[in-house]
Design a protein around this motif. Structure first.
Motif, PDB file in Angstrom:
ATOM      1  N   LYS A  16      43.100   6.277  27.411  1.00  0.00           N
ATOM      2  CA  LYS A  16      42.187   6.296  26.269  1.00  0.00           C
ATOM      3  C   LYS A  16      41.848   7.724  25.862  1.00  0.00           C
ATOM      4  CE  LYS A  16      40.118   1.763  26.916  1.00  0.00           C
ATOM      5  NZ  LYS A  16      38.915   0.986  27.217  1.00  0.00           N
ATOM      6  N   THR A  17      41.640   8.587  26.846  1.00  0.00           N
ATOM      7  CA  THR A  17      41.352   9.994  26.562  1.00  0.00           C
ATOM      8  C   THR A  17      42.536  10.649  25.856  1.00  0.00           C
ATOM      9  OG1 THR A  17      39.930  10.117  28.508  1.00  0.00           O
ATOM     10  CG2 THR A  17      40.696  12.203  27.608  1.00  0.00           C
ATOM     11  N   LEU A  18      43.728  10.347  26.320  1.00  0.00           N
ATOM     12  CA  LEU A  18      44.937  10.877  25.699  1.00  0.00           C
ATOM     13  C   LEU A  18      45.076  10.392  24.259  1.00  0.00           C
ATOM     14  CD1 LEU A  18      47.018  11.914  28.257  1.00  0.00           C
ATOM     15  CD2 LEU A  18      48.507  11.152  26.447  1.00  0.00           C
ATOM     16  N   GLU A  19      44.845   9.095  24.048  1.00  0.00           N
ATOM     17  CA  GLU A  19      44.908   8.551  22.693  1.00  0.00           C
ATOM     18  C   GLU A  19      43.910   9.237  21.775  1.00  0.00           C
ATOM     19  OE1 GLU A  19      44.195   4.389  23.264  1.00  0.00           O
ATOM     20  OE2 GLU A  19      46.339   3.934  23.459  1.00  0.00           O
ATOM     21  N   ASP A  20      42.688   9.445  22.276  1.00  0.00           N
ATOM     22  CA  ASP A  20      41.658  10.110  21.474  1.00  0.00           C
ATOM     23  C   ASP A  20      42.063  11.535  21.119  1.00  0.00           C
ATOM     24  OD1 ASP A  20      40.149   7.809  21.594  1.00  0.00           O
ATOM     25  OD2 ASP A  20      38.781   8.561  23.146  1.00  0.00           O
ATOM     26  N   SER A  21      42.631  12.255  22.097  1.00  0.00           N
ATOM     27  CA  SER A  21      43.020  13.643  21.822  1.00  0.00           C
ATOM     28  C   SER A  21      44.186  13.703  20.841  1.00  0.00           C
ATOM     29  CB  SER A  21      43.355  14.385  23.113  1.00  0.00           C
ATOM     30  OG  SER A  21      44.513  13.871  23.716  1.00  0.00           O
ATOM     31  N   ILE A  22      45.061  12.713  20.864  1.00  0.00           N
ATOM     32  CA  ILE A  22      46.162  12.660  19.892  1.00  0.00           C
ATOM     33  C   ILE A  22      45.608  12.339  18.507  1.00  0.00           C
ATOM     34  CG2 ILE A  22      48.215  11.362  19.191  1.00  0.00           C
ATOM     35  CD1 ILE A  22      48.860  11.125  22.239  1.00  0.00           C
ATOM     36  N   ASP A  23      44.692  11.372  18.451  1.00  0.00           N
ATOM     37  CA  ASP A  23      44.109  10.966  17.169  1.00  0.00           C
ATOM     38  C   ASP A  23      43.345  12.092  16.499  1.00  0.00           C
ATOM     39  OD1 ASP A  23      45.184   8.464  17.496  1.00  0.00           O
ATOM     40  OD2 ASP A  23      43.315   7.534  18.186  1.00  0.00           O
ATOM     41  N   THR A  24      42.716  12.962  17.280  1.00  0.00           N
ATOM     42  CA  THR A  24      41.924  14.061  16.719  1.00  0.00           C
ATOM     43  C   THR A  24      42.720  15.370  16.621  1.00  0.00           C
ATOM     44  OG1 THR A  24      41.060  14.630  18.891  1.00  0.00           O
ATOM     45  CG2 THR A  24      39.742  13.102  17.542  1.00  0.00           C
ATOM     46  N   ASN A  25      44.023  15.296  16.885  1.00  0.00           N
ATOM     47  CA  ASN A  25      44.917  16.469  16.842  1.00  0.00           C
ATOM     48  C   ASN A  25      44.541  17.551  17.838  1.00  0.00           C
ATOM     49  OD1 ASN A  25      46.640  15.445  14.849  1.00  0.00           O
ATOM     50  ND2 ASN A  25      45.261  16.112  13.223  1.00  0.00           N
ATOM     51  N   ASP A  26      43.896  17.182  18.942  1.00  0.00           N
ATOM     52  CA  ASP A  26      43.559  18.135  19.995  1.00  0.00           C
ATOM     53  C   ASP A  26      44.640  18.218  21.064  1.00  0.00           C
ATOM     54  OD1 ASP A  26      41.123  18.728  18.829  1.00  0.00           O
ATOM     55  OD2 ASP A  26      40.057  17.180  19.953  1.00  0.00           O
ATOM     56  N   TYR A  27      45.563  17.265  21.055  1.00  0.00           N
ATOM     57  CA  TYR A  27      46.595  17.205  22.084  1.00  0.00           C
ATOM     58  C   TYR A  27      47.597  18.341  21.916  1.00  0.00           C
ATOM     59  CZ  TYR A  27      50.557  15.569  24.819  1.00  0.00           C
ATOM     60  OH  TYR A  27      51.586  15.491  25.719  1.00  0.00           O
ATOM     61  N   GLN A  28      47.876  19.037  23.010  1.00  0.00           N
ATOM     62  CA  GLN A  28      48.881  20.099  23.022  1.00  0.00           C
ATOM     63  C   GLN A  28      49.913  19.777  24.101  1.00  0.00           C
ATOM     64  OE1 GLN A  28      49.045  22.814  20.967  1.00  0.00           O
ATOM     65  NE2 GLN A  28      47.320  21.886  19.876  1.00  0.00           N
ATOM     66  N   PRO A  29      51.168  19.512  23.718  1.00  0.00           N
ATOM     67  CA  PRO A  29      52.172  19.226  24.739  1.00  0.00           C
ATOM     68  C   PRO A  29      52.441  20.449  25.612  1.00  0.00           C
ATOM     69  CG  PRO A  29      53.174  19.295  22.557  1.00  0.00           C
ATOM     70  CD  PRO A  29      51.702  19.476  22.383  1.00  0.00           C
ATOM     71  N   MET A  30      52.910  20.201  26.842  1.00  0.00           N
ATOM     72  CA  MET A  30      53.239  21.294  27.761  1.00  0.00           C
ATOM     73  C   MET A  30      54.494  22.012  27.285  1.00  0.00           C
ATOM     74  SD  MET A  30      52.882  19.915  31.601  1.00  0.00           S
ATOM     75  CE  MET A  30      51.696  18.681  31.984  1.00  0.00           C
TER      76      MET A  30
END
Length: 64
Positions: A16-30
């Motif tokens: 869920k945390t990962l989904e939220d970070s993707i939805d808010t464009n906060d996710y940064q791939p390694m």
């Protein structure tokens, strides 16, 4: 009654945390180098876990 869920509560929270970070464009791939290191580490952990389970299951049959 045992939990019949495929994932633990911690894993569900992580997803869920990962989904939220993707939805808010906060996710940064390694980056590739770091990702390869993580893959190698997880592969070692998986192999060690499988070996331990195999040894444990074999010892159950030898102790009969």
């Amino acid at each position: 009654m045992p939990n019949k869920s495929l994932y633990s509560k911690e894993e569900i929270t992580l997803f869920k945390t990962l989904e939220d970070s993707i939805d808010t464009n906060d996710y940064q791939p390694m980056n590739d180098l770091k990702l390869q290191g993580k893959k190698a580490f997880l592969q070692k952990v998986a192999n060690a876990t499988i070996k331990k389970k195999q040894i444990k299951s074999r010892s159950k049959f030898t102790n009969l």
